[in-house]
Design a protein around this motif. Structure first.
Motif, PDB file in Angstrom:
ATOM      1  N   PHE A 149      -0.550   0.769   3.155  1.00 45.93           N
ATOM      2  CA  PHE A 149      -0.851   1.400   1.871  1.00 45.93           C
ATOM      3  C   PHE A 149      -2.212   2.095   1.898  1.00 45.93           C
ATOM      4  N   ALA A 150      -3.148   1.541   2.635  1.00 45.30           N
ATOM      5  CA  ALA A 150      -4.459   2.178   2.744  1.00 45.30           C
ATOM      6  C   ALA A 150      -4.330   3.552   3.389  1.00 45.30           C
ATOM      7  N   LYS A 151      -3.495   3.645   4.415  1.00 45.43           N
ATOM      8  CA  LYS A 151      -3.281   4.928   5.080  1.00 45.43           C
ATOM      9  C   LYS A 151      -2.532   5.894   4.177  1.00 45.43           C
ATOM     10  N   ALA A 152      -1.539   5.365   3.452  1.00 46.79           N
ATOM     11  CA  ALA A 152      -0.762   6.217   2.546  1.00 46.79           C
ATOM     12  C   ALA A 152      -1.653   6.786   1.453  1.00 46.79           C
ATOM     13  N   SER A 153      -2.556   5.956   0.923  1.00 45.41           N
ATOM     14  CA  SER A 153      -3.465   6.411  -0.133  1.00 45.41           C
ATOM     15  C   SER A 153      -4.413   7.480   0.390  1.00 45.41           C
ATOM     16  N   ALA A 154      -4.734   7.405   1.670  1.00 43.73           N
ATOM     17  CA  ALA A 154      -5.637   8.387   2.274  1.00 43.73           C
ATOM     18  C   ALA A 154      -4.898   9.644   2.726  1.00 43.73           C
ATOM     19  N   GLY A 155      -3.589   9.679   2.508  1.00 38.28           N
ATOM     20  CA  GLY A 155      -2.799  10.855   2.842  1.00 38.28           C
ATOM     21  C   GLY A 155      -2.406  10.940   4.297  1.00 38.28           C
ATOM     22  N   LYS A 156      -2.556   9.843   5.041  1.00 37.34           N
ATOM     23  CA  LYS A 156      -2.191   9.863   6.454  1.00 37.34           C
ATOM     24  C   LYS A 156      -0.683   9.641   6.608  1.00 37.34           C
ATOM     25  N   GLN A 157      -0.126  10.199   7.665  1.00 41.93           N
ATOM     26  CA  GLN A 157       1.310  10.094   7.907  1.00 41.93           C
ATOM     27  C   GLN A 157       1.660   8.649   8.271  1.00 41.93           C
ATOM     28  N   GLU A 158       2.686   8.139   7.657  1.00 45.28           N
ATOM     29  CA  GLU A 158       3.118   6.777   7.936  1.00 45.28           C
ATOM     30  C   GLU A 158       4.550   6.779   8.426  1.00 45.28           C
ATOM     31  N   MET A 159       4.928   5.755   9.165  1.00 49.03           N
ATOM     32  CA  MET A 159       6.310   5.623   9.603  1.00 49.03           C
ATOM     33  C   MET A 159       7.229   5.400   8.404  1.00 49.03           C
ATOM     34  N   ASP A 160       6.741   4.695   7.404  1.00 44.85           N
ATOM     35  CA  ASP A 160       7.519   4.474   6.181  1.00 44.85           C
ATOM     36  C   ASP A 160       7.362   5.711   5.289  1.00 44.85           C
ATOM     37  N   PRO A 161       8.439   6.511   5.111  1.00 42.81           N
ATOM     38  CA  PRO A 161       8.320   7.740   4.309  1.00 42.81           C
ATOM     39  C   PRO A 161       8.082   7.475   2.826  1.00 42.81           C
ATOM     40  N   LEU A 162       8.307   6.232   2.405  1.00 46.19           N
ATOM     41  CA  LEU A 162       8.129   5.893   0.994  1.00 46.19           C
ATOM     42  C   LEU A 162       6.793   5.190   0.733  1.00 46.19           C
ATOM     43  N   ALA A 163       5.959   5.076   1.763  1.00 48.91           N
ATOM     44  CA  ALA A 163       4.707   4.324   1.643  1.00 48.91           C
ATOM     45  C   ALA A 163       3.808   4.875   0.545  1.00 48.91           C
ATOM     46  N   SER A 164       3.701   6.207   0.455  1.00 50.50           N
ATOM     47  CA  SER A 164       2.810   6.796  -0.549  1.00 50.50           C
ATOM     48  C   SER A 164       3.311   6.500  -1.967  1.00 50.50           C
ATOM     49  N   GLN A 165       4.648   6.498  -2.165  1.00 54.17           N
ATOM     50  CA  GLN A 165       5.201   6.177  -3.485  1.00 54.17           C
ATOM     51  C   GLN A 165       4.951   4.707  -3.826  1.00 54.17           C
ATOM     52  N   LYS A 166       5.087   3.847  -2.829  1.00 54.32           N
ATOM     53  CA  LYS A 166       4.839   2.414  -3.053  1.00 54.32           C
ATOM     54  C   LYS A 166       3.377   2.179  -3.435  1.00 54.32           C
ATOM     55  N   ALA A 167       2.480   2.847  -2.718  1.00 52.50           N
ATOM     56  CA  ALA A 167       1.050   2.711  -3.012  1.00 52.50           C
ATOM     57  C   ALA A 167       0.744   3.200  -4.424  1.00 52.50           C
TER      58      ALA A 167
END
Length: 374
Positions: free
Chosen positions: A153-171
């Motif tokens: 979630f820290a990476k998703a919040s920072a806008g970094k690409q994650e393996m989980d495509p839904l990580a940014s929505q979860k964050a």
């Protein structure tokens, strides 16, 4: 599927008395001092369903009535919470861990005067409700801090690409919940726009998103004043129409010792047509959007629990996992139409038994026969 409901509240508000009444036996220690309950008491209670016995009579063969198996709710009597529970006060850590394990919450609030029952922090329903909700909210804020700090979630919040495509929505959802709680808002039922996130959200270890039924525990003398209208509903909702009901736990515990006939007669003298427990069990079952479909045959008549909106193959899977995999079709008739027909044979002759496929959403009271491949 099973439904596990936790009974919570401040000490000495009537939780264990209510639990004993639900089980119709004196299981939980009901004592006049705080923390009479330490380890949670657990009991399984049948969901009242008058349809089952009528179906059993209808399918009985040569006066041999099949056994009836109702849907059930598992109730957990959890130790009383006190102010500061989120930081470990009283039995706070145990209390909170036990709540995390249940699907829904029955929050008992003391609304009776009795000098013989100690008030351990309970003042009035409104302030008591606030105490418990505040502690649950504070506990969730601690949980959210840990979840949001997780690397994904820290990476998703920072806008970094994650393996989980839904990580940014979860964050984003976790941060929204955190903001709501920081503003002192009670979450209640939280809507998830993306269906792909529903399972993840349902598994979050958060307390404030659990469906909650508020139960005002009143004295025996006051119960009839609080009830009125269809099916003895609360005459005037206290908290803007939230899930709530009025009950007299002491009365219900005493009624549990009566015969069915005596119980009904006493209720009539109070102007009540249903026991509080019947209303409570049905409302708890409905709290999570659950319904029952029915199966009926000479060997067994049974109610099966599913989520509202469940498709036929998944409903078949509740009976046996192989039924979902090998589902072909379902033969369906509503309970009312089957009773009207008088027999399954007559219902088929009238054309009332429908054939439904994989996209059919099973309804409450559907009597279903599933056809599956070998």
């Amino acid at each position: 599927m099973s439904l596990k409901v936790g009974i919570v509240g401040l000490p000495n508000v009537g939780k264990s008395t209510l639990f004993n009444a639900l089980l119709k036996k004196r299981v939980a220690l009901s004592a006049n001092y705080p923390f009479a309950t330490v380890e949670p008491n657990v009991g399984v209670v049948a969901v009242p369903d008058e349809r089952l016995n009528k179906l059993a009579d209808l399918v009985a063969e040569v006066s041999k009535k099949p056994p009836v198996v109702p849907a059930v709710v598992e109730f957990v009597d959890i130790a009383g919470l006190v102010k500061g529970a989120s930081t470990g006060a009283g039995l706070g850590n145990q209390f909170l861990s036990h709540i995390r394990e249940v699907d829904a919450i029955i929050h008992v609030l003391r609304d009776f005067q009795d000098e013989n029952v100690v008030r351990a922090g309970a003042e009035n329903p409104d302030s008591d409700k606030l105490v418990v909700e505040t502690e649950l909210g504070l506990a969730d804020l601690q949980t959210l801090e840990k979840l949001i700090a997780a690397p994904s979630f820290a990476k998703a919040s920072a806008g970094k690409q994650e393996m989980d495509p839904l990580a940014s929505q979860k964050a984003e959802i976790l941060n929204q919940i955190k903001e709501e709680l920081n503003q002192g808002r009670n979450l209640g039922k939280y809507q998830i726009a993306d269906d792909r996130l529903q399972d993840w959200f349902d598994r979050l270890p958060l307390l404030t998103i659990k469906p909650t039924l508020y139960v005002l525990n009143v004295s025996e003398s006051a119960i009839s004043e609080h009830l009125g209208g269809e099916k003895n509903a609360v005459t005037s909702p206290r908290w803007n129409g939230q899930n709530e009901m009025v009950i007299s736990a002491k009365l219900e515990e005493e009624l549990a010792d009566y015969s069915e006939e005596e119980r009904l007669e006493y209720l009539r003298t109070l102007g009540i047509d249903q026991t509080g427990l019947e209303r409570l069990i049905v409302k708890a079952y409905d709290l999570l959007g659950l319904i029952s479909f029915l199966t009926a045959g000479p060997k067994e008549v049974r109610a099966w629990t599913i989520k509202r909106g469940t498709k036929a193959p998944q409903a078949a899977g509740v009976i046996h996992s192989d039924f979902e995999k090998n589902f072909i079709r379902a033969q369906v008739i509503s309970y009312d139409k089957l009773i009207e027909a008088g027999s399954y044979t007559e219902a088929k002759a009238k054309g009332w038994v429908r054939t439904e496929g994989k996209d059919y959403e099973v309804k409450d009271g559907d009597v279903v026969e599933f056809l599956v491949s070998n």
